[in-house]
Design a protein around this motif. Sequence first.
Motif, PDB file in Angstrom:
ATOM      1  N   TRP A   1      27.315  26.337  36.821  1.00 32.78           N
ATOM      2  CA  TRP A   1      27.458  27.781  36.994  1.00 32.78           C
ATOM      3  C   TRP A   1      27.761  28.113  38.448  1.00 32.78           C
ATOM      4  N   ILE A   2      28.470  29.207  38.632  1.00 31.60           N
ATOM      5  CA  ILE A   2      28.778  29.729  39.959  1.00 31.60           C
ATOM      6  C   ILE A   2      28.122  31.103  40.113  1.00 31.60           C
ATOM      7  N   ALA A   3      27.527  31.351  41.273  1.00 29.82           N
ATOM      8  CA  ALA A   3      26.980  32.673  41.587  1.00 29.82           C
ATOM      9  C   ALA A   3      27.884  33.333  42.618  1.00 29.82           C
ATOM     10  N   ARG A   4      28.163  34.621  42.430  1.00 29.57           N
ATOM     11  CA  ARG A   4      29.032  35.362  43.341  1.00 29.57           C
ATOM     12  C   ARG A   4      28.317  36.600  43.867  1.00 29.57           C
ATOM     13  N   PHE A   5      28.614  36.923  45.128  1.00 26.70           N
ATOM     14  CA  PHE A   5      28.038  38.100  45.770  1.00 26.70           C
ATOM     15  C   PHE A   5      29.110  38.785  46.599  1.00 26.70           C
ATOM     16  N   GLN A   6      29.066  40.113  46.579  1.00 28.43           N
ATOM     17  CA  GLN A   6      29.991  40.887  47.398  1.00 28.43           C
ATOM     18  C   GLN A   6      29.205  41.912  48.210  1.00 28.43           C
ATOM     19  N   ARG A   7      29.733  42.202  49.379  1.00 22.86           N
ATOM     20  CA  ARG A   7      29.086  43.165  50.263  1.00 22.86           C
ATOM     21  C   ARG A   7      29.906  44.447  50.320  1.00 22.86           C
ATOM     22  N   ARG A   8      29.217  45.575  50.227  1.00 23.75           N
ATOM     23  CA  ARG A   8      29.902  46.844  50.395  1.00 23.75           C
ATOM     24  C   ARG A   8      30.391  46.977  51.839  1.00 23.75           C
ATOM     25  N   PRO A   9      31.369  47.839  52.083  1.00 21.06           N
ATOM     26  CA  PRO A   9      31.751  48.108  53.487  1.00 21.06           C
ATOM     27  C   PRO A   9      30.531  48.590  54.256  1.00 21.06           C
ATOM     28  N   LYS A  10      30.383  48.088  55.470  1.00 22.27           N
ATOM     29  CA  LYS A  10      29.186  48.401  56.242  1.00 22.27           C
ATOM     30  C   LYS A  10      29.099  49.888  56.539  1.00 22.27           C
ATOM     31  N   ARG A  11      27.883  50.415  56.359  1.00 22.14           N
ATOM     32  CA  ARG A  11      27.634  51.811  56.722  1.00 22.14           C
ATOM     33  C   ARG A  11      27.560  51.926  58.232  1.00 22.14           C
ATOM     34  N   LYS A  12      27.961  53.085  58.723  1.00 28.13           N
ATOM     35  CA  LYS A  12      27.866  53.335  60.158  1.00 28.13           C
ATOM     36  C   LYS A  12      26.406  53.381  60.556  1.00 28.13           C
ATOM     37  N   ALA A  13      26.045  52.624  61.584  1.00 29.95           N
ATOM     38  CA  ALA A  13      24.644  52.566  62.018  1.00 29.95           C
ATOM     39  C   ALA A  13      24.184  53.930  62.522  1.00 29.95           C
ATOM     40  N   LEU A  14      22.981  54.327  62.154  1.00 26.31           N
ATOM     41  CA  LEU A  14      22.412  55.586  62.633  1.00 26.31           C
ATOM     42  C   LEU A  14      22.134  55.490  64.119  1.00 26.31           C
ATOM     43  N   ASP A  15      22.432  56.557  64.826  1.00 26.86           N
ATOM     44  CA  ASP A  15      22.245  56.573  66.271  1.00 26.86           C
ATOM     45  C   ASP A  15      21.077  57.478  66.613  1.00 26.86           C
ATOM     46  N   TYR A  16      20.160  56.983  67.386  1.00 29.41           N
ATOM     47  CA  TYR A  16      19.004  57.746  67.830  1.00 29.41           C
ATOM     48  C   TYR A  16      19.096  57.905  69.340  1.00 29.41           C
ATOM     49  N   PRO A  17      19.818  58.940  69.829  1.00 31.14           N
ATOM     50  CA  PRO A  17      20.028  59.065  71.271  1.00 31.14           C
ATOM     51  C   PRO A  17      18.738  59.326  72.016  1.00 31.14           C
ATOM     52  N   ILE A  18      18.662  58.825  73.228  1.00 28.79           N
ATOM     53  CA  ILE A  18      17.480  58.979  74.070  1.00 28.79           C
ATOM     54  C   ILE A  18      17.915  59.697  75.344  1.00 28.79           C
ATOM     55  N   LYS A  19      17.332  60.816  75.636  1.00 29.90           N
ATOM     56  CA  LYS A  19      17.761  61.637  76.757  1.00 29.90           C
ATOM     57  C   LYS A  19      17.705  60.888  78.078  1.00 29.90           C
TER      58      LYS A  19
END
Length: 487
Positions: A291-309
């Motif tokens: 048997w073969i197992a297959r996996f796919q990745r969704r397009p990467k989500r944009k990383a959340l930005d937590y700006p610091i003053k």
Amino acid sequence: MKKKGTGNQQGRAAIADDSQNCQAATGVDEMNFAEFPLAAISKRIDNGKKTVTFEKVLFDRKERRNVVRRLTLSGSDRYGLPIVSDEDVLLACIQLTRLQGYQAPEVRFSRYELLKLLAWPDNTRNYQRLAQSLRRWKGLSIFSDRAFYDHAAQSWVNRDFSVFDNLLIYHRDGQSPSTPTGCSRFTWNEVIFNSFQAGYLKKLDWNLYLSLSSPIAKRLYRFLDKRFYYGNHVEIDLHELAVMKMRLSENYNAAQIKRALLKGIAELESKWELKPLPSSVQFERVAMGHWIARFQRRPKRKALDYPIKSGNTILDRFDRSSLAVELTRRGIGPAIASELVGNAASTVIQSMIELFDWYNKLGQIRGAGFLVQAIRNPDEIAFPRGFESSEQIAKRRTAQDSRIKRKRDFQSQREVSEHQMDSRRYEAFTAFWGGLPPVTQMQFEEQALSQAEPTKRLGYSRAKGDGGKLFEHYRTIILRDHFERTR
């Protein structure tokens, strides 16, 4: 002394809060550890087993021949092999090492801060559980026959080593957050620490990892995240994935393996970027018992930005709180440390701490006042000859990694081409062999054996009495060699 202890207490409390509340804490994972399952997938080892071996025969492109890669794990008599929760502890130790900048193989810590990093409840049972886990890692011996990748040497090596060379657990350091840090310590074996320094590391979303409830999901996340480096599609033999990557039982059949994997797959689909696939695509039978197992990745989500003053744009909150602790350890009061961390860029603070330590290590003593002024007025500081900050090292390594990535991309294309060619050759042999009557097959096998290379013929003869996968492997190689010689 009292003032310094208060700083440690506040700094450690900040670490505890940030390790639980930070939304995007960036961790790291060692690439060999992401590939090989050093700990069992269960809470106990059946029948007190103290040694396990993983073995795979692969074609070595450099040597142009099949080689055996074998990894053997041997636990101590007293503590045995690592279990599923021990893997979390090992990863937490890597995060502590990262926070200390991979400066030395010895890492000082308290069990309190390690518990908070793991998000385990602060109680006596978990302090004992943590000590047992560290001792299991201390007692583990790893025997690698072409299985451990040396990133600096760019090759698979034969190395026998342990995880920790030394371990000291201070049993009173977990009683309260006010206990001074650094009472306990462990020392990485040089093989592992050299791998850290060579940069054989990948990013790990630490909060995501801790949020996963299934051990299969945790291990599958680390393995797939490493493999997805080359693209958004991973295909692997199901049995290899189950036994050599997930540490499931060798006795599981395909149905049992799929049931065990599906829970972890479902959790990664809901919490990570794993793409749901139809069952017929996820698991495909390509031959009888194969048997073969297959996996796919969704397009990467944009990383959340937590700006610091304050301008801290590189290190996350977990890192910034650790910088406050590092400042108090160098004699700066907690109030000034908080002010500096709040107003200066994290990269500046880290560089000035490194410069402060560099001067003092050379015997050119600098006091806490120098460190404060250097952080407040970094433009007035000229880095001396012979000093290189971690930021400068990171830029140099980034350039080096870019060159390596281009080389890997080229090698990956070659590997795909070679894999496709090998698949076509295997299909041609399978069609040929399946079309022969049994009598002709026996005659063909006798001819193939008589003309086989001595080493392959010897392996065939030795494995024939036991049968099994190793014998079938040698037999298939000899048959395919003779087919390609005579077709």
